[in-house]
Design an enzyme around this catalytic site. Structure first.
Site, PDB file in Angstrom:
ATOM      1  N   PHE A   1       0.807  -1.229   0.000  1.00  0.00           N
ATOM      2  CA  PHE A   1       0.000   0.000   0.000  1.00  0.00           C
ATOM      3  C   PHE A   1       0.833   1.269   0.000  1.00  0.00           C
ATOM      4  CE2 PHE A   1       0.773  -0.118   4.607  1.00  0.00           C
ATOM      5  CZ  PHE A   1       0.982   1.226   4.863  1.00  0.00           C
TER       6      PHE A   1
ATOM      7  N   SER B   1       5.078  -7.031   3.512  1.00  0.00           N
ATOM      8  CA  SER B   1       5.614  -7.371   4.838  1.00  0.00           C
ATOM      9  C   SER B   1       6.398  -8.680   4.769  1.00  0.00           C
ATOM     10  CB  SER B   1       4.461  -7.493   5.829  1.00  0.00           C
ATOM     11  OG  SER B   1       3.559  -8.479   5.360  1.00  0.00           O
TER      12      SER B   1
ATOM     13  N   CYS C   1       9.681   1.601   3.701  1.00  0.00           N
ATOM     14  CA  CYS C   1      10.581   0.495   4.050  1.00  0.00           C
ATOM     15  C   CYS C   1      11.997   1.007   4.243  1.00  0.00           C
ATOM     16  CB  CYS C   1      10.535  -0.583   2.989  1.00  0.00           C
ATOM     17  SG  CYS C   1      11.251  -0.046   1.446  1.00  0.00           S
TER      18      CYS C   1
ATOM     19  N   GLU D   1       9.149  -4.274  13.300  1.00  0.00           N
ATOM     20  CA  GLU D   1       8.830  -3.179  12.375  1.00  0.00           C
ATOM     21  C   GLU D   1       7.547  -2.512  12.850  1.00  0.00           C
ATOM     22  OE1 GLU D   1       7.510  -4.163   8.319  1.00  0.00           O
ATOM     23  OE2 GLU D   1       8.652  -2.434   7.628  1.00  0.00           O
TER      24      GLU D   1
HETATM   25  P1  NAD Z   1       1.307  -6.699   3.024  1.00  0.00           P
HETATM   26  O1  NAD Z   1       2.308  -7.787   3.145  1.00  0.00           O
HETATM   27  O2  NAD Z   1       0.164  -6.693   3.982  1.00  0.00           O
HETATM   28  O3  NAD Z   1       0.638  -6.718   1.558  1.00  0.00           O
HETATM   29  C1  NAD Z   1       1.410  -6.695   0.396  1.00  0.00           C
HETATM   30  C2  NAD Z   1       0.649  -7.389  -0.728  1.00  0.00           C
HETATM   31  O4  NAD Z   1       0.443  -8.748  -0.376  1.00  0.00           O
HETATM   32  C3  NAD Z   1      -0.712  -6.795  -1.013  1.00  0.00           C
HETATM   33  O5  NAD Z   1      -0.914  -6.735  -2.397  1.00  0.00           O
HETATM   34  C4  NAD Z   1      -1.681  -7.778  -0.354  1.00  0.00           C
HETATM   35  O6  NAD Z   1      -2.909  -7.882  -1.047  1.00  0.00           O
HETATM   36  C5  NAD Z   1      -0.931  -9.092  -0.432  1.00  0.00           C
HETATM   37  N1  NAD Z   1      -1.200  -9.990   0.702  1.00  0.00           N
HETATM   38  C6  NAD Z   1      -1.388  -9.613   1.989  1.00  0.00           C
HETATM   39  N2  NAD Z   1      -1.588 -10.697   2.762  1.00  0.00           N
HETATM   40  C7  NAD Z   1      -1.501 -11.770   1.957  1.00  0.00           C
HETATM   41  C8  NAD Z   1      -1.615 -13.176   2.164  1.00  0.00           C
HETATM   42  N3  NAD Z   1      -1.840 -13.669   3.369  1.00  0.00           N
HETATM   43  N4  NAD Z   1      -1.482 -14.000   1.108  1.00  0.00           N
HETATM   44  C9  NAD Z   1      -1.231 -13.509  -0.123  1.00  0.00           C
HETATM   45  N5  NAD Z   1      -1.129 -12.182  -0.386  1.00  0.00           N
HETATM   46  C10 NAD Z   1      -1.256 -11.315   0.639  1.00  0.00           C
HETATM   47  O7  NAD Z   1       2.111  -5.321   3.081  1.00  0.00           O
HETATM   48  P2  NAD Z   1       1.540  -3.837   3.161  1.00  0.00           P
HETATM   49  O8  NAD Z   1       0.982  -3.605   4.529  1.00  0.00           O
HETATM   50  O9  NAD Z   1       0.692  -3.523   1.988  1.00  0.00           O
HETATM   51  O10 NAD Z   1       2.887  -2.997   2.988  1.00  0.00           O
HETATM   52  C11 NAD Z   1       3.726  -2.652   4.048  1.00  0.00           C
HETATM   53  C12 NAD Z   1       4.907  -3.591   4.157  1.00  0.00           C
HETATM   54  O11 NAD Z   1       5.646  -3.598   2.932  1.00  0.00           O
HETATM   55  C13 NAD Z   1       5.904  -3.173   5.220  1.00  0.00           C
HETATM   56  O12 NAD Z   1       6.333  -4.312   5.914  1.00  0.00           O
HETATM   57  C14 NAD Z   1       7.047  -2.554   4.428  1.00  0.00           C
HETATM   58  O13 NAD Z   1       8.296  -2.596   5.066  1.00  0.00           O
HETATM   59  C15 NAD Z   1       7.029  -3.414   3.208  1.00  0.00           C
HETATM   60  N6  NAD Z   1       7.683  -2.761   2.099  1.00  0.00           N
HETATM   61  C16 NAD Z   1       8.905  -3.215   1.734  1.00  0.00           C
HETATM   62  C17 NAD Z   1       9.576  -2.597   0.703  1.00  0.00           C
HETATM   63  C18 NAD Z   1      10.940  -3.070   0.296  1.00  0.00           C
HETATM   64  O14 NAD Z   1      11.459  -2.573  -0.685  1.00  0.00           O
HETATM   65  N7  NAD Z   1      11.546  -4.006   1.001  1.00  0.00           N
HETATM   66  C19 NAD Z   1       9.007  -1.511   0.036  1.00  0.00           C
HETATM   67  C20 NAD Z   1       7.750  -1.074   0.434  1.00  0.00           C
HETATM   68  C21 NAD Z   1       7.091  -1.708   1.472  1.00  0.00           C
END
Ligand code: NAD
Length: 492
Positions: free
Chosen positions: A152, A229, A284, A385
């Site tokens: 997001f 995440s 991140c 985090e």
């Molecule tokens: P999230 O893991 O909740 O969701 C990410 C994606 O995964 C979304 O499209 C969601 O629909 C999907 N998803 C969620 N739960 C799932 C499941 N159980 N099974 C399959 N798909 C699933 O992450 P978020 O809250 O949208 O984003 C924030 C996180 O992203 C933070 O931990 C942040 O550090 C990380 N992030 C990392 C980077 C990087 O470059 N390392 C960059 C941006 C964000």
């Protein structure tokens, strides 16, 4: 118009399509008003998108690379022309300030520009006469259908870490954006539609976990790019690779920053304010732990408390606002409970951003900048985090103790140092257990022509996003060894 009655549509084979699935609301995090609805597309709709992408693949891979990059040149211009409109949508659904939304799109556009160089980037290698009269060549060929699943917090930038490289190398690409912020992708796909890609080369499939699982299990999907995440990144990596796919999965972070006593405190605290509290800490590459060394402790702690307390929080489209809300009410509750946990583990809540309201936006997800001082290095808060505007302070007697604290965590997304001393900087750069390192930089975000190099629990895979890594990830090498004896030629 793609949206019918506020319901966001999928984009499949060059057409906007309504999903048959139930929808969920999309909220403006500054007010919690419902601003759209989005479907959680089922496996059957993923299957249709994948099959149509596969059908488009043969024509697209045979399109010369110099022609494949032409829609990307047009896209670059369309993104520039629509920068203001896209930035407003990002702020509306994601909460960050307008300036932050423009900033993220600039980094996205940079990836489009970089991928425009694909005629050079995709070049192979060759040797003449590996044996007498025998030549050997290495070509890069695309994989087929590839997909990206995005988080997001950067709805405009992160799809572009993957999309331009995937299509310029000759693949067909499916985006599954975060269901919390799907409006930005709708706008981007309106522009992709105008850029002139053939139908099926780019598909947008909205959804949640079921949609993701369908992509992970589909036999025609050859590669998965994921950002989110750590628990989900690990899960996606394991399921994708178990199904024989390539996978690059970027996870969460807990980024430490060391402040030496010789650092320029005014510059350092200004930069650290932007790093820790910019995008409401939902980055991140946000600084989340500041480790002062020796005499840096008191001046840094005092100056950071001022920086945190004076940040203007509000709706990101209002002028003068420096920080927006966090994404959901659940996120706000989780951040507040982690602040409580830090206090229970012995930290002092030096600046407390809980229980705050913004006038005119009383229902928004507000957490103001918060500083936890003297965080227990052995406690949960030192490692978890938080993903909110919370900076933890720790104190070390010397650089060795500080580096030990930096390396005492599972994540490895970023580590930074503030100093005027080149030898200390060199030591830190060498010893920090993180893939993105900043020296007198608060957000060490690699430019598009460098890989985004998270390590450890922040990344699962081999090849990172962006740059030549993206080119390698989205291509398979073919090596040809050939012999063409002159005596076989009919010309002689
Ligand atoms: P999230 O893991 O909740 O969701 C990410 C994606 O995964 C979304 O499209 C969601 O629909 C999907 N998803 C969620 N739960 C799932 C499941 N159980 N099974 C399959 N798909 C699933 O992450 P978020 O809250 O949208 O984003 C924030 C996180 O992203 C933070 O931990 C942040 O550090 C990380 N992030 C990392 C980077 C990087 O470059 N390392 C960059 C941006 C964000």
């Amino acid at each position: 118009m793609p949206s019918a009655n506020g319901e966001l549509l999928n984009y499949v084979n060059g057409q906007w399509q309504r999903s048959s699935a139930a929808t969920i609301p999309v909220h403006n995090p500054a007010s919690n008003a419902v601003i759209a609805t989005v479907a959680l597309s089922p496996a059957a709709e993923v299957d249709e998108a994948v099959r149509l992408a596969q059908a488009a693949f043969l024509g697209w891979r045979a399109t010369p690379v110099v022609d494949r990059v032409q829609p990307l040149f047009r896209l670059k211009m369309l993104l520039e022309e629509n920068l203001d409109a896209i930035a407003r949508i990002i702020t509306e659904e994601c909460g960050k300030t307008y300036a932050e939304s423009v900033g993220e799109m600039r980094r996205g556009i940079e990836n489009v520009e970089t991928a425009c160089g694909m005629p050079s980037l995709i070049q192979g290698t060759n040797n003449e006469d590996i044996a007498s009269g025998i030549d050997e060549h290495m070509f890069r060929q695309p994989l087929g259908v590839v997909a990206a699943i995005t988080p997001f917090n950067f709805p405009g930038m992160i799809p572009f870490w993957f999309l331009p490289y995937a299509v310029a190398t000759g693949n067909c690409f499916i985006l599954k954006p975060s269901e919390k912020v799907p409006m930005t992708s709708e706008k981007i796909f309106q522009l992709l539609d105008q850029a002139g890609f053939p139908p099926g080369v780019l598909q947008l499939v909205n959804g949640g976990a079921e949609t993701v699982n369908a992509l992970l299990d589909h036999p025609m999907v050859r590669a998965i790019s994921f950002v989110g995440s750590t628990p989900v990144a690990k899960y996606v990596y394991q399921r994708a690779t178990a199904n024989g796919k390539r996978a690059q999965c970027q996870g969460g972070a807990k980024n430490p920053v060391v402040i030496m006593p010789d650092a320029d405190m005014e510059t350092t605290t200004r930069i650290m304010g932007d790093s820790a509290f910019g995008c409401a800490g939902q980055r991140c590459l946000a600084a989340s732990v500041a480790i002062t060394v020796g005499g840096a402790k008191n001046p840094f702690t005092e100056a950071m408390a001022d920086v945190a307390s004076s940040r203007t929080v509000g709706y990101g489209l209002d002028s003068g606002v420096q920080m927006g809300p966090v994404i959901t009410t659940e996120s706000k509750a989780r951040i507040e409970s982690l602040i409580e946990k830090g206090a229970a583990e012995g930290a002092q809540v030096l600046v407390d951003g809980r229980q705050k309201k913004v006038s005119g936006y009383e229902d928004g997800n507000w957490v103001f900048p918060t500083i936890l001082n003297d965080v227990n290095p052995g406690g949960e808060i030192a490692r978890t985090e938080i993903f909110g505007p919370v900076l933890s302070l720790m104190h070390a007697k010397d650089i060795d103790e500080a580096i030990a604290l930096v390396n005492n965590r599972a994540f490895g997304n970023m580590a930074c140092l503030f100093t005027r001393d080149g030898a200390v900087a060199r030591k830190f750069r060498y010893e920090a257990d993180a893939g993105n390192v900043g020296i007198n930089i608060g957000v060490a975000a690699p430019m598009a022509f460098f890989p985004f190099s998270g390590w450890n629990e922040s990344f699962f895979g081999d090849l990172h996003a962006q740059s030549r890594h993206g080119v390698e990830f989205y291509t398979q090498t073919k090596v040809v060894v050939e012999r063409w004896p002159l005596e076989w030629s009919r010309q002689f």
